[in-house]
Write a protein that holds these residues in place. Structure first.
Motif, PDB file in Angstrom:
ATOM      1  N   ASN A   9     -18.689  75.887  -6.717  1.00  0.00           N
ATOM      2  CA  ASN A   9     -18.054  75.191  -5.607  1.00  0.00           C
ATOM      3  C   ASN A   9     -18.542  75.806  -4.308  1.00  0.00           C
ATOM      4  O   ASN A   9     -18.300  76.990  -4.037  1.00  0.00           O
ATOM      5  N   ALA A  10     -19.231  74.988  -3.512  1.00  0.00           N
ATOM      6  CA  ALA A  10     -19.868  75.495  -2.295  1.00  0.00           C
ATOM      7  C   ALA A  10     -18.857  76.002  -1.275  1.00  0.00           C
ATOM      8  O   ALA A  10     -19.099  77.009  -0.593  1.00  0.00           O
ATOM      9  N   GLU A  34     -17.627  79.464  -2.363  1.00  0.00           N
ATOM     10  CA  GLU A  34     -18.658  80.487  -2.267  1.00  0.00           C
ATOM     11  C   GLU A  34     -19.015  80.818  -0.820  1.00  0.00           C
ATOM     12  O   GLU A  34     -19.236  81.984  -0.482  1.00  0.00           O
ATOM     13  N   SER A  35     -19.042  79.805   0.037  1.00  0.00           N
ATOM     14  CA  SER A  35     -19.458  80.054   1.422  1.00  0.00           C
ATOM     15  C   SER A  35     -18.278  80.410   2.332  1.00  0.00           C
ATOM     16  O   SER A  35     -18.302  81.416   3.027  1.00  0.00           O
ATOM     17  N   GLN A  36     -17.250  79.588   2.308  1.00  0.00           N
ATOM     18  CA  GLN A  36     -16.128  79.801   3.224  1.00  0.00           C
ATOM     19  C   GLN A  36     -15.139  80.851   2.720  1.00  0.00           C
ATOM     20  O   GLN A  36     -14.733  81.752   3.452  1.00  0.00           O
ATOM     21  N   ILE A  89      -9.279  75.632  -6.652  1.00  0.00           N
ATOM     22  CA  ILE A  89      -9.208  75.981  -8.078  1.00  0.00           C
ATOM     23  C   ILE A  89      -8.087  75.219  -8.765  1.00  0.00           C
ATOM     24  O   ILE A  89      -8.233  74.754  -9.906  1.00  0.00           O
ATOM     25  N   ALA A  90      -6.961  75.037  -8.077  1.00  0.00           N
ATOM     26  CA  ALA A  90      -5.853  74.274  -8.662  1.00  0.00           C
ATOM     27  C   ALA A  90      -6.237  72.815  -8.870  1.00  0.00           C
ATOM     28  O   ALA A  90      -5.759  72.171  -9.816  1.00  0.00           O
ATOM     29  N   ASP A  91      -7.100  72.292  -8.045  1.00  0.00           N
ATOM     30  CA  ASP A  91      -7.518  70.896  -8.176  1.00  0.00           C
ATOM     31  C   ASP A  91      -8.598  70.736  -9.254  1.00  0.00           C
ATOM     32  O   ASP A  91      -8.537  69.799 -10.063  1.00  0.00           O
ATOM     33  N   ASP A  92      -9.549  71.651  -9.307  1.00  0.00           N
ATOM     34  CA  ASP A  92     -10.665  71.526 -10.249  1.00  0.00           C
ATOM     35  C   ASP A  92     -10.376  72.179 -11.609  1.00  0.00           C
ATOM     36  O   ASP A  92     -10.998  71.815 -12.617  1.00  0.00           O
ATOM     37  N   GLY A 117     -19.039  81.111  -8.955  1.00  0.00           N
ATOM     38  CA  GLY A 117     -20.373  81.209  -8.398  1.00  0.00           C
ATOM     39  C   GLY A 117     -21.390  81.831  -9.342  1.00  0.00           C
ATOM     40  O   GLY A 117     -21.087  82.220 -10.470  1.00  0.00           O
ATOM     41  N   LYS A 118     -22.594  81.944  -8.856  1.00  0.00           N
ATOM     42  CA  LYS A 118     -23.706  82.467  -9.642  1.00  0.00           C
ATOM     43  C   LYS A 118     -23.427  83.905 -10.067  1.00  0.00           C
ATOM     44  O   LYS A 118     -22.978  84.731  -9.283  1.00  0.00           O
ATOM     45  N   GLY A 119     -23.705  84.193 -11.355  1.00  0.00           N
ATOM     46  CA  GLY A 119     -23.515  85.544 -11.860  1.00  0.00           C
ATOM     47  C   GLY A 119     -22.067  85.945 -12.026  1.00  0.00           C
ATOM     48  O   GLY A 119     -21.757  87.140 -12.087  1.00  0.00           O
ATOM     49  N   ASN A 120     -21.154  84.971 -12.146  1.00  0.00           N
ATOM     50  CA  ASN A 120     -19.737  85.309 -12.275  1.00  0.00           C
ATOM     51  C   ASN A 120     -19.452  86.025 -13.592  1.00  0.00           C
ATOM     52  O   ASN A 120     -20.186  85.894 -14.571  1.00  0.00           O
TER      53      ASN A 120
END
Length: 535
Positions: free
Chosen positions: A458-459, A462-464, A489-492, A447-450
């Motif tokens: 990935n929405a 970040e959200s769920q 994460i394992a998929d992407d 996410g932003k600022g990681n």
């Protein structure tokens, strides 16, 4: 007598001692010789990172280990366990059911080491300073969820959060929330140099050669008020250029304890040693190592390339041939032993398989061999890192699907600067948790600022997975969200986990408290060390 101790791994990330310290701790360390701790940490000021011991910049385990004894936080992690306990605070807690308002009442009579009074206003100043400076490679992300800080009185602090966050008490126990003296530290810029003014159990004097730290001398702070019982009036931390010279110093009795960074060969030697007076303790660790990907890189931006690498990497060989079983294969960003861990990478990719990797690349119409470079830092994780990356290079190249080069960077600060600026396609990193919760293995990376400044977003995560799990005070109930994140994460594959490290402490028998030297985040607790009588 000769004594060797191996503590078997425990569940839930707890560091549980397996023995009582040798000798009596009554009066241990009062007067007499200091306890001397060895480390191979490289802490150095450079132009783009001039304040390695300013909490606004310091965001690696070595610098934080130097800071913790001298800088106080409202809460701290206890000897063992994951739940923070009061430190500068007398009590803390959420004041609403949504976990959005957190209130602390501070101990009375708090003072900085220079005699200045410490009040709620100093807490407010320190938090706002961190957010104002917003150093790119610092720990500011840990506190970025704070909307505002109020001080209803000199002894009360109220944190208003932007969104619910059940992990907030854990974050207040990290050095990012260190309480600083507003008369010493500038409010809008880094405090350059190596001086530290705090209210922790020790004051500290830093010695250095040029811009690199060589010794930290800790002296019991007479102004300290908090929950820590100091076992020794004086502790020194010596910084060695390599682990071999550090081990020699331990065997000669020039130092009393060492922790980072021991090579596998040294660990095996100490396990088998018959030297009178040396104890080696193995503790469960939550340290992880991984490859990170710049997903904007022209080659690595194709997910199929990252997936093929995930299909080829042989973690078992790394652990066996490079690290001599001083770690375990890791198939997720969240280490084994923490609530929410699942072996997502093993579920998706199984064992290393060249045919499956070739299929992934062919279906994505990726030409082979894929040319890229793996970059690592030479001076931060130990000399064995070069051997690890040579093994990774061989694993990828022998498949015929990759043409990988490796590149070592001499200086850790330079490596971090270039890494965050996106100059490396693939690079190796390690992670010691800020606090022992699965959130701290997901949120800092996505996410932003990681923390890594990788462009991957990935929405759902970040959200769920992040926002959703922080609404759960019951961390067992948060496991589903963490598992979702690990599977995505394992998929992407924006990050490729490699192995999970164990922790080792080697000490002389005359030192007591070494079994408490590391807490559940593998952070060093030098105040636990005392001088006893060896058995």
């Amino acid at each position: 007598m000769n004594r060797k101790t191996l503590v078997l791994p425990a569940l839930a990330g707890l560091l549980v001692p397996a023995l009582a310290a040798c000798g009596s701790t009554d009066g241990a360390g009062e007067g007499g010789d200091p306890i001397v701790v060895g480390t191979t940490a490289a802490i150095e000021a450079i132009k783009d990172a001039p304040a390695p011991l300013d909490p606004a910049q310091a965001y690696d385990v070595d610098a934080m280990n130097v800071l913790r004894p001298s800088l106080q936080t409202l809460l701290r992690l206890p000897r063992t366990g994951n739940a923070p306990v009061p430190e500068a605070a007398e009590s803390c807690g959420f004041r609403d059911t949504q976990n959005e308002q957190y209130r602390c009442t501070m101990r009375s009579g708090l003072k900085f080491s220079n005699g200045h009074p410490l009040t709620a206003k100093d807490v407010k100043f320190s938090i706002e300073r961190m957010l104002t400076i917003n150093f790119a490679r610092g720990p500011v992300s840990l506190l970025s969820g704070i909307d505002k800080v109020e001080t209803p009185s000199e002894s009360e602090v109220v944190f208003h959060l932007k969104k619910p966050d059940a992990t907030f008490p854990q974050k207040l126990a990290t050095p990012s929330a260190s309480i600083l003296d507003s008369a010493v530290y500038p409010k809008d810029r880094l405090f350059k140099g190596f001086d530290i003014t705090g209210s922790g159990p020790y004051t500290v004097k830093i010695e250095r050669s040029g811009e690199r730290v060589t010794k930290a001398i800790y002296t019991k702070n007479p102004n300290y008020k908090g929950g820590i019982t100091v076992k020794s009036d004086k502790v020194e931390m010596l910084f060695f250029k390599d682990s071999k010279s550090m081990e020699q110093a331990l065997r000669k009795g020039d130092i009393d304890m060492m922790n980072r960074s021991l090579s596998p060969e040294q660990i095996q030697g100490l396990q088998n040693a018959r030297d009178k007076g040396i104890t080696l303790q193995e503790m469960p660790g939550a340290e992880i190592r991984y490859l990170a990907f710049n997903t904007d890189d022209p080659v690595i931006s194709d997910k199929a390339v990252r997936q093929a690498m995930a299909q080829l990497v042989d973690r078992a060989a790394l652990v066996r041939d490079v690290y001599a079983y001083t770690g375990n294969p890791l198939y997720s960003l969240v280490p084994a032993g923490l609530t929410g861990h699942v072996n997502s990478f093993f579920t998706k990719y199984g064992n290393p398989n060249v045919a499956e990797a070739r299929k992934i690349l062919q279906q994505a119409h990726v030409s082979t061999p894929v040319k890229t470079t793996l970059t690592y830092t030479k001076d931060h994780y130990g000399a064995i890192t070069a051997k690890e990356f040579k093994e990774l290079q061989n694993q990828f190249n022998k498949s015929g699907l990759f043409d990988v080069e490796i590149k070592g960077i001499d200086n850790w600060q330079e490596f971090r600067k270039d890494q965050t600026e996106g100059k490396y396609a693939i690079y190796g990193m390690g992670w010691y948790a800020d606090f022992p919760d699965a959130d701290n293995y997901i949120a800092p990376f996505i996410g932003k600022g990681n923390f890594l400044n990788i462009p991957y977003r990935n929405a759902k995560i970040e959200s769920q997975a992040i926002i959703g799990t922080r609404q759960q005070a019951d961390r067992n109930a948060a496991a589903t969200g963490f598992q979702l994140a690990q599977n995505i994460i394992a998929d992407d594959v924006p990050i490729l986990p490699l192995w999970q490290g164990k922790q080792y402490v080697a000490a002389r028998d005359t030192v007591t408290g070494s079994e408490w030297a590391l807490n559940s985040s593998s952070s060093l607790q030098i105040w636990e060390l005392g001088r006893g009588v060896g058995k």
